[in-house]
Scaffold this motif. Structure first.
Motif, short mmCIF file in Angstrom:
data_model
loop_
_atom_site.label_atom_id
_atom_site.label_comp_id
_atom_site.label_asym_id
_atom_site.label_seq_id
_atom_site.Cartn_x
_atom_site.Cartn_y
_atom_site.Cartn_z
N LYS A 92 0.84 -1.20 0.00
CA LYS A 92 0.00 0.00 0.00
C LYS A 92 0.88 1.25 0.00
O LYS A 92 0.60 2.22 -0.70
CB LYS A 92 -0.93 -0.01 1.21
CG LYS A 92 -1.92 1.11 1.23
CD LYS A 92 -2.88 0.98 2.40
CE LYS A 92 -3.90 2.11 2.39
NZ LYS A 92 -4.83 2.02 3.52
N SER A 93 1.97 1.22 0.75
CA SER A 93 2.90 2.34 0.78
C SER A 93 3.59 2.51 -0.58
O SER A 93 3.77 3.64 -1.04
CB SER A 93 3.95 2.14 1.87
OG SER A 93 3.34 2.10 3.14
N PHE A 94 3.99 1.41 -1.20
CA PHE A 94 4.59 1.48 -2.54
C PHE A 94 3.62 2.16 -3.52
O PHE A 94 4.02 3.05 -4.27
CB PHE A 94 4.94 0.09 -3.08
CG PHE A 94 6.07 -0.61 -2.40
CD1 PHE A 94 7.00 0.06 -1.61
CD2 PHE A 94 6.23 -1.99 -2.54
CE1 PHE A 94 8.06 -0.61 -0.99
CE2 PHE A 94 7.28 -2.66 -1.94
CZ PHE A 94 8.19 -1.97 -1.17
N ARG A 95 2.36 1.71 -3.51
CA ARG A 95 1.36 2.28 -4.41
C ARG A 95 1.17 3.78 -4.16
O ARG A 95 1.06 4.57 -5.09
CB ARG A 95 0.03 1.55 -4.27
CG ARG A 95 0.03 0.17 -4.87
CD ARG A 95 -1.38 -0.46 -4.81
NE ARG A 95 -1.33 -1.83 -5.25
CZ ARG A 95 -1.31 -2.89 -4.44
NH1 ARG A 95 -1.35 -2.74 -3.14
NH2 ARG A 95 -1.27 -4.11 -4.93
N LYS A 96 1.13 4.16 -2.88
CA LYS A 96 0.94 5.57 -2.51
C LYS A 96 2.09 6.42 -3.04
O LYS A 96 1.87 7.50 -3.58
CB LYS A 96 0.81 5.70 -1.00
CG LYS A 96 0.55 7.11 -0.54
CD LYS A 96 0.37 7.17 0.97
CE LYS A 96 0.15 8.62 1.41
NZ LYS A 96 0.01 8.73 2.85
N ILE A 97 3.31 5.95 -2.89
CA ILE A 97 4.48 6.70 -3.37
C ILE A 97 4.47 6.80 -4.88
O ILE A 97 4.68 7.89 -5.44
CB ILE A 97 5.78 6.05 -2.86
CG1 ILE A 97 5.88 6.19 -1.34
CG2 ILE A 97 7.01 6.67 -3.54
CD1 ILE A 97 6.93 5.29 -0.70
N LEU A 98 4.22 5.69 -5.56
CA LEU A 98 4.17 5.71 -7.03
C LEU A 98 3.06 6.61 -7.53
O LEU A 98 3.28 7.45 -8.41
CB LEU A 98 4.02 4.28 -7.57
CG LEU A 98 5.22 3.36 -7.38
CD1 LEU A 98 4.85 1.91 -7.66
CD2 LEU A 98 6.39 3.80 -8.25
N ASP A 99 1.87 6.46 -6.98
CA ASP A 99 0.73 7.30 -7.38
C ASP A 99 1.02 8.77 -7.11
O ASP A 99 0.72 9.64 -7.94
CB ASP A 99 -0.55 6.88 -6.65
CG ASP A 99 -1.08 5.52 -7.10
OD1 ASP A 99 -0.62 5.01 -8.14
OD2 ASP A 99 -1.95 4.98 -6.38
N GLY A 100 1.61 9.07 -5.95
CA GLY A 100 1.93 10.44 -5.59
C GLY A 100 2.94 11.08 -6.52
O GLY A 100 2.97 12.30 -6.67
N ALA A 101 3.75 10.27 -7.15
CA ALA A 101 4.75 10.76 -8.12
C ALA A 101 4.19 10.78 -9.54
O ALA A 101 4.91 11.09 -10.48
CB ALA A 101 5.99 9.89 -8.06
#
Length: 149
Positions: A92-101
């Protein structure tokens, strides 16, 4: 002085040497670095102690430095000693970072032993050893192309 968030000289050098379709492995503290290292991969040890540096911290820096066209994660075992019923929380953290970028790529699940093969292949340019303590926190990124505007 650099103005980007990523300032680690060895990581910057490895990324500058890599190109489109090259891969970068961000590996957790349980990853077998010495036996599953790609033959052309540079290895950077950021695993000072458990929890330092984390996979998410490394990902936060990398997304500011290179385009990413794909992301693969090690699929958890569903039976046995290390079984997990749900996806690891760190995903979930990986997805949040990728989406945020602004990087809209799914996390492609790869069976554990197949992941080791893919992460140890000749197209892996860089392996970053972290002190991540979360399980199944290995993330294999494929570098994308920079498209002229």
């Amino acid at each position: 002085m650099l103005t980007t968030r990523l300032i680690h000289p060895q990581i910057l050098s490895a990324l500058a040497s890599a190109g489109h379709a090259s891969k970068v492995l961000i590996a957790d503290g349980n990853y077998p670095f010495s036996t599953r290292l790609g033959p052309k991969a540079q290895i950077v040890f950021l695993n000072l102690m458990p929890g330092i540096t984390t996979c998410t911290q490394v990902l936060e820096a990398l997304v500011t430095a290179v385009p990413i066209e794909a992301a693969q994660v090690m699929e958890p075992m569903r039976a046995g000693q290390y079984a997990m019923k749900n996806d690891p929380p760190i995903w979930k953290s990986f997805r949040k970072i990728l989406d945020g970028a602004g990087i809209a790529v799914p996390l492609e699940k790869v069976e554990r032993f197949k992941f080791y093969d893919v992460a140890g292949a000749p197209d892996v340019a860089l392996t970053i050893a972290t002190g991540e303590t979360a399980v199944y926190a290995n993330l294999l990124l494929t570098i994308g192309a920079i498209v002229p505007k």
